[in-house]
Design a protein around this motif. Structure first.
Motif, PDB file in Angstrom:
ATOM      1  N   THR A  55      -9.087   5.791  -3.221  1.00 17.28           N
ATOM      2  CA  THR A  55      -8.362   5.567  -1.979  1.00 17.28           C
ATOM      3  C   THR A  55      -7.070   4.815  -2.290  1.00 17.28           C
ATOM      4  O   THR A  55      -6.867   4.315  -3.394  1.00 17.28           O
ATOM      5  CB  THR A  55      -9.196   4.743  -0.995  1.00 17.28           C
ATOM      6  OG1 THR A  55      -9.403   3.429  -1.546  1.00 17.28           O
ATOM      7  CG2 THR A  55     -10.555   5.403  -0.738  1.00 17.28           C
ATOM      8  N   VAL A  56      -6.194   4.736  -1.293  1.00 23.50           N
ATOM      9  CA  VAL A  56      -4.932   4.004  -1.478  1.00 23.50           C
ATOM     10  C   VAL A  56      -5.209   2.548  -1.818  1.00 23.50           C
ATOM     11  O   VAL A  56      -4.574   1.971  -2.701  1.00 23.50           O
ATOM     12  CB  VAL A  56      -4.056   4.121  -0.205  1.00 23.50           C
ATOM     13  CG1 VAL A  56      -2.869   3.163  -0.295  1.00 23.50           C
ATOM     14  CG2 VAL A  56      -3.572   5.548  -0.027  1.00 23.50           C
ATOM     15  N   TRP A  57      -6.172   1.944  -1.126  1.00 21.40           N
ATOM     16  CA  TRP A  57      -6.500   0.546  -1.418  1.00 21.40           C
ATOM     17  C   TRP A  57      -7.015   0.391  -2.840  1.00 21.40           C
ATOM     18  O   TRP A  57      -6.669  -0.564  -3.534  1.00 21.40           O
ATOM     19  CB  TRP A  57      -7.557   0.022  -0.445  1.00 21.40           C
ATOM     20  CG  TRP A  57      -7.931  -1.408  -0.753  1.00 21.40           C
ATOM     21  CD1 TRP A  57      -7.284  -2.535  -0.336  1.00 21.40           C
ATOM     22  CD2 TRP A  57      -8.999  -1.854  -1.597  1.00 21.40           C
ATOM     23  NE1 TRP A  57      -7.880  -3.662  -0.856  1.00 21.40           N
ATOM     24  CE2 TRP A  57      -8.938  -3.270  -1.634  1.00 21.40           C
ATOM     25  CE3 TRP A  57      -9.995  -1.200  -2.312  1.00 21.40           C
ATOM     26  CZ2 TRP A  57      -9.843  -4.035  -2.355  1.00 21.40           C
ATOM     27  CZ3 TRP A  57     -10.895  -1.971  -3.041  1.00 21.40           C
ATOM     28  CH2 TRP A  57     -10.817  -3.353  -3.058  1.00 21.40           C
ATOM     29  N   GLN A  58      -7.845   1.343  -3.292  1.00 23.93           N
ATOM     30  CA  GLN A  58      -8.382   1.258  -4.651  1.00 23.93           C
ATOM     31  C   GLN A  58      -7.281   1.431  -5.691  1.00 23.93           C
ATOM     32  O   GLN A  58      -7.298   0.760  -6.731  1.00 23.93           O
ATOM     33  CB  GLN A  58      -9.477   2.313  -4.833  1.00 23.93           C
ATOM     34  CG  GLN A  58     -10.744   2.009  -4.047  1.00 23.93           C
ATOM     35  CD  GLN A  58     -11.703   3.179  -3.996  1.00 23.93           C
ATOM     36  OE1 GLN A  58     -11.366   4.311  -4.371  1.00 23.93           O
ATOM     37  NE2 GLN A  58     -12.923   2.930  -3.517  1.00 23.93           N
TER      38      GLN A  58
ATOM     39  N   PHE B 100       0.821  -1.196   0.000  1.00 23.52           N
ATOM     40  CA  PHE B 100       0.000   0.000   0.000  1.00 23.52           C
ATOM     41  C   PHE B 100       0.866   1.262   0.000  1.00 23.52           C
ATOM     42  O   PHE B 100       0.406   2.331  -0.413  1.00 23.52           O
ATOM     43  CB  PHE B 100      -0.947   0.001   1.193  1.00 23.52           C
ATOM     44  CG  PHE B 100      -1.939  -1.124   1.150  1.00 23.52           C
ATOM     45  CD1 PHE B 100      -2.834  -1.242   0.101  1.00 23.52           C
ATOM     46  CD2 PHE B 100      -1.969  -2.082   2.149  1.00 23.52           C
ATOM     47  CE1 PHE B 100      -3.744  -2.278   0.041  1.00 23.52           C
ATOM     48  CE2 PHE B 100      -2.883  -3.123   2.100  1.00 23.52           C
ATOM     49  CZ  PHE B 100      -3.769  -3.229   1.040  1.00 23.52           C
ATOM     50  N   THR B 101       2.137   1.138   0.456  1.00 25.56           N
ATOM     51  CA  THR B 101       3.047   2.274   0.402  1.00 25.56           C
ATOM     52  C   THR B 101       3.298   2.675  -1.040  1.00 25.56           C
ATOM     53  O   THR B 101       3.342   3.862  -1.382  1.00 25.56           O
ATOM     54  CB  THR B 101       4.380   1.928   1.089  1.00 25.56           C
ATOM     55  OG1 THR B 101       4.128   1.577   2.451  1.00 25.56           O
ATOM     56  CG2 THR B 101       5.342   3.102   1.037  1.00 25.56           C
ATOM     57  N   GLY B 102       3.448   1.662  -1.908  1.00 31.49           N
ATOM     58  CA  GLY B 102       3.640   1.943  -3.323  1.00 31.49           C
ATOM     59  C   GLY B 102       2.448   2.661  -3.916  1.00 31.49           C
ATOM     60  O   GLY B 102       2.601   3.587  -4.736  1.00 31.49           O
ATOM     61  N   ALA B 103       1.245   2.258  -3.522  1.00 34.15           N
ATOM     62  CA  ALA B 103       0.030   2.910  -4.029  1.00 34.15           C
ATOM     63  C   ALA B 103      -0.050   4.356  -3.532  1.00 34.15           C
ATOM     64  O   ALA B 103      -0.442   5.263  -4.271  1.00 34.15           O
ATOM     65  CB  ALA B 103      -1.195   2.125  -3.594  1.00 34.15           C
TER      66      ALA B 103
END
Length: 254
Positions: free
Chosen positions: A54-57, A3-6
């Motif tokens: 969002t970051v997850w998306q 998720f850091t990459g996103a």
């Protein structure tokens, strides 16, 4: 970490361009209607179509786009079978575990036995398929085993062999029948209790011997890549998928 990459992508100067390209890969109109494409993607995820990812998306979008771009590869030879002479014997094929799922279904094993030397050289390589928790969506080829077995029986068209190294947590016996073209590996416990490996992983005791067989791997490989293909089709935009399904339905009626 994934998720850091996103998150970094979201704040990157090229972030919007990459996100647009990923949306286009999944058949959303990422360039011509960026906001609409983001909302449509969110709707397909079953989430509120805010237009702000969002970051997850963002992570999910990148994963899906990378997965769609994966293709079938034909790295492993589809050789299967065994040949035997007076002094040498050879077996090639794909290992599958009977009644269990193997961790690396796309694999290739090559066994070469020498009667005069009293040993069998066993080498196995595998193609590892990535999943959503993988660092990158790419294939990895690695050596699974490179062992030497001591032949305990060479009789007619039969060969039995056991590992030269008896210090492992489990021990595997080779049972090769060249007349029937049946080649088995039987794995048993080699210690009384659970055993800790060099990597710090504790292997539990097997409740019963684990039997594997060496087979023609073409159907196994095809099934693995078919599963990826079927999974990735669900990642395309719902509007695109519905149009494809309509075309397929029309073709089946003709």
């Amino acid at each position: 970490m994934m998720f850091t990459g996103a998150a970094n992508l979201a704040t990157s100067p090229a972030g919007d361009l990459i996100i647009q390209a990923n949306l286009n890969t999944l058949m959303y109109d990422g360039f011509a209607d960026y906001d609409g494409a983001k909302r449509a993607f969110q709707e397909d995820l079953g989430e509120e179509p805010t237009g702000a990812l969002t970051v997850w998306q963002i992570h999910s979008l990148g994963y899906r786009a990378s997965r769609v771009n994966m293709t079938s590869v034909s790295f492993f030879p589809f050789d299967f079978g065994g040949t035997m002479t007076e002094d040498r014997a050879f077996v090639k094929g794909t290992v599958e575990i009977i009644e269990e799922k193997i961790a690396y279904p796309i694999n290739h094993v090559d066994i070469e036995c020498s009667r005069s030397e009293g040993t069998c050289e066993y080498r196995q390589i595998a193609l590892t398929l990535p999943d959503e928790s993988s660092w990158v969506q790419s294939y990895h080829i690695g050596e699974i085993a490179n062992d030497t077995f001591r032949i305990t029986r060479w009789e007619g068209q039969l060969i039995d062999a056991i590992p030269l190294n008896h210090s492992a947590c489990r021990t595997t016996q080779l049972s090769l029948n060249f007349e029937t073209q049946e080649f088995f590996e039987i794995t048993r416990n080699n210690v009384v209790e659970g055993c800790e490996t060099m990597l710090g992983v504790t292997l539990p005791r097997l409740e019963k011997p684990r039997v594997s067989r060496i087979v023609d791997g073409r159907d196994i490989v095809s099934a693995e890549f078919k599963a990826i293909s079927e999974e990735t089709f669900t990642f395309f935009s719902s509007s695109f998928s519905s149009r494809v399904e309509k075309i397929l339905a029309q073709e089946s009626e003709e």
